[in-house]
Design a protein around this motif. Structure first.
Motif, PDB file in Angstrom:
ATOM      1  N   ARG A  58      -4.468 -12.822   8.293  1.00  0.00           N
ATOM      2  CA  ARG A  58      -3.290 -13.073   7.481  1.00  0.00           C
ATOM      3  C   ARG A  58      -2.614 -14.384   7.840  1.00  0.00           C
ATOM      4  O   ARG A  58      -2.659 -14.813   8.975  1.00  0.00           O
ATOM      5  N   ASP A 100     -13.239  -6.700   7.199  1.00  0.00           N
ATOM      6  CA  ASP A 100     -13.660  -5.492   6.496  1.00  0.00           C
ATOM      7  C   ASP A 100     -12.674  -5.145   5.382  1.00  0.00           C
ATOM      8  O   ASP A 100     -11.709  -5.863   5.132  1.00  0.00           O
ATOM      9  N   ARG A 101     -12.905  -4.042   4.722  1.00  0.00           N
ATOM     10  CA  ARG A 101     -12.098  -3.646   3.564  1.00  0.00           C
ATOM     11  C   ARG A 101     -10.638  -3.346   3.909  1.00  0.00           C
ATOM     12  O   ARG A 101      -9.784  -3.350   3.048  1.00  0.00           O
ATOM     13  N   LEU A 102     -10.351  -3.101   5.173  1.00  0.00           N
ATOM     14  CA  LEU A 102      -8.980  -2.813   5.572  1.00  0.00           C
ATOM     15  C   LEU A 102      -8.142  -4.072   5.760  1.00  0.00           C
ATOM     16  O   LEU A 102      -6.921  -4.003   5.831  1.00  0.00           O
ATOM     17  N   ASP A 103      -8.811  -5.228   5.882  1.00  0.00           N
ATOM     18  CA  ASP A 103      -8.074  -6.480   6.085  1.00  0.00           C
ATOM     19  C   ASP A 103      -7.353  -6.902   4.819  1.00  0.00           C
ATOM     20  O   ASP A 103      -7.830  -6.709   3.705  1.00  0.00           O
ATOM     21  N   ASN A 104      -6.192  -7.501   5.006  1.00  0.00           N
ATOM     22  CA  ASN A 104      -5.366  -7.952   3.900  1.00  0.00           C
ATOM     23  C   ASN A 104      -5.549  -9.455   3.726  1.00  0.00           C
ATOM     24  O   ASN A 104      -5.233 -10.223   4.623  1.00  0.00           O
ATOM     25  N   ARG A 126     -14.794 -11.653  -0.012  1.00  0.00           N
ATOM     26  CA  ARG A 126     -14.562 -10.933   1.241  1.00  0.00           C
ATOM     27  C   ARG A 126     -15.930 -10.799   1.899  1.00  0.00           C
ATOM     28  O   ARG A 126     -16.836 -10.212   1.334  1.00  0.00           O
ATOM     29  N   GLU A 128     -18.281  -9.704   5.171  1.00  0.00           N
ATOM     30  CA  GLU A 128     -18.406  -8.960   6.421  1.00  0.00           C
ATOM     31  C   GLU A 128     -18.773  -9.961   7.504  1.00  0.00           C
ATOM     32  O   GLU A 128     -19.140 -11.096   7.225  1.00  0.00           O
TER      33      GLU A 128
END
Length: 170
Positions: A58, A100-104, A126, A128
Motif C-alpha cells: 500500500r 495475494d488476493r488479500l492485498d489491497n 495482480r 503472485e
C-alpha cells in the motif's frame, strides 16, 4: 524509475531492502512527481510511452500528506489522468501489485483508472510472487507498448490487445 524511500537514512542501497521491510513505507506521490518531470523533458508524436508502476504493498502517502487514503488515491488518479489526456493512446500505464488476493492495491487500481479515463491504455495486474506471473505482466506491457509504437509510426489509431491467461483486474 526505481523508487526509494525518501529519507536520508536510506543512502546505502545495500541495506535498504532490509530497512524497507522493517519500516514499510511506500510513497507513491514522489515517484509520480519524478515521472512527471521526465515526461516534461520531451516527447514526439511517434513515441510510444510506457509507465510501469510496481509495488508490493500500500501507499503510505496519506501519512506524510496528512490526508485520507482515499484522498491520496484521488490525487494519484488525477495525476495519471492528466498524463493520459496529454499523451492519449500513445501512453501505456501498467501497474503491477505483487501479492495475494488479500492485498489491497487500491492506489494502483486508481492510477490505471485515471489512465483509462484520460484516453490512455491502463491496466492493473495482480501478480503472485512467482517469476512466471511477473514475466507475464511485463510481457503484456511490452506487447502493448510495441503495438502502440508500430501504430503511431504508421499514422493509424492504436487498439489495445489484452493478453489472455493473466490475472488482470480492470
Amino acid at each position: 524509475i526505481l523508487t526509494h524511500r525518501n529519507t536520508e537514512r536510506f543512502i546505502d542501497r545495500q541495506i535498504a531492502p532490509s530497512m524497507d521491510e522493517i519500516c514499510g513505507h511506500s510513497n507513491f506521490l514522489p515517484a509520480l512527481a519524478k515521472v512527471g518531470e521526465l515526461l516534461k523533458l520531451g516527447y514526439h508524436e511517434e513515441c510510444a510511452l510506457s509507465i510501469f508502476f510496481f509495488s508490493d504493498g500500500r501507499s503510505s502517502d496519506h501519512k506524510t500528506q496528512g490526508i485520507s487514503c482515499d484522498e491520496t488515491y484521488k490525487q494519484m488518479k488525477e495525476i495519471v489522468k492528466t498524463w493520459a489526456t496529454t499523451y492519449g493512446e500513445s501512453l501505456t500505464f501498467t501497474a503491477v501489485g505483487l501479492g495475494d488476493r488479500l492485498d489491497n492495491f487500491e492506489a494502483l487500481k486508481a492510477m490505471t483508472m485515471g489512465a483509462n479515463l484520460g484516453g490512455a491504455k491502463g491496466s492493473f495486474e495482480r501478480c503472485e510472487k512467482t517469476a512466471h506471473s511477473l514475466t507475464s505482466a511485463i510481457s503484456s506491457m511490452v506487447s502493448s507498448t510495441t503495438e502502440s509504437r508500430v501504430t503511431l509510426q504508421a499514422g493509424g489509431r492504436s487498439s489495445y490487445t489484452e493478453r489472455s491467461g493473466l490475472s488482470s483486474e480492470k
